[in-house]
Design an enzyme around this catalytic site. Sequence first.
Site: not given
Length: 345
Positions: A29, A33, A42, A79, A154
């Site tokens: 990652r 952020r 973003r 992702d 998921y």
Amino acid sequence: MTSPDPTGKPLLDTARGIRQARPPVWIMRQAGRYLPEYRQVREKAGSFLDLCYAPELATEVTLQPLRRFDLDAAILFSDILVIPDALGQSVRFETGEGPVLEPITTDTLGRLDPDMAMANLAPVFETLGRIKSALAPEKTLIGFCGAPWTVATYMIGGRGSSDQAAARLFALQYPDAFARLMTLLVDVSADYLIAQLSAGADMVQIFESWALNLDELAFETYVLAPNKALVEKVRAAVPDAVITGFPRGAAGLIGRYARETGVNVIGLDYATPLAFADSVLPAQFAVQGNLDPLRLVAGGPQMEARAQEIVEAFSNRPHIFNLGHGIVPQTPIENVARLIEIVKQ
């Protein structure tokens, strides 16, 4: 055994089994952020999936951390859940909540459409081509996908949870439907990785983020067998494909994962004891990891000492330095710079 010829890319060579004078480094990652420039892009992109599917913007955020830090690799910005999205399942990302999917059932499983998946993922392949053309020749470009079990958790549960109970129960109650889903995910994920390698990725990583909370029989059925099948399908098309497997939480089963799946590198989570990993993995097998991301947040002497311990622990085998899970948003940028400096010393 004859060593492969060097490629001039230290991280790729390490993954191929060529030990370096110091471990190459990248950070899971690393485009995220904690970087203010990422947050700006973003916000401009709209939704998270819109950013994943916008080649110009996804290329930009992929390259951002390499402009700040002397990292040895860029990893595709995307992702693991683009696969269910490409198959036609409803996927969205809620602020502060993470991914939300419309859970599949035995009745809706047949609605997934693998025939359109690669066409739907075409923007990802364009992104890889753009990154490759902009990347310095000594840097490695990493593609990735989620492992079939992790993605299935998921798709069945609708979102992440601490124990993935919905998927575990589905697999036990509806074994035939579960087997169909896993076969579908192996096939589509293999096609996806093959296309990434064709589009410019130097190597790929399989994120088995939910290898934890499984008994040994479930681990063998849900993790080992699908990962092995996925690697075999990729290598059937790309015989020299370099593949990292990251079975987070595999604990005492990491030795079996390394030996049986066919991956070149095993990623270690931060809970894996260094001496244990070194003792159970095949000699000279490449490892990746495994600093606790919160040690990076705290920084200071404890971070520096632990990083040095990790480097020393794996100095007898090919080692790619990384975190044992993804970097977190509150990570100070100066701590990242210091960590890379420590590793490169």
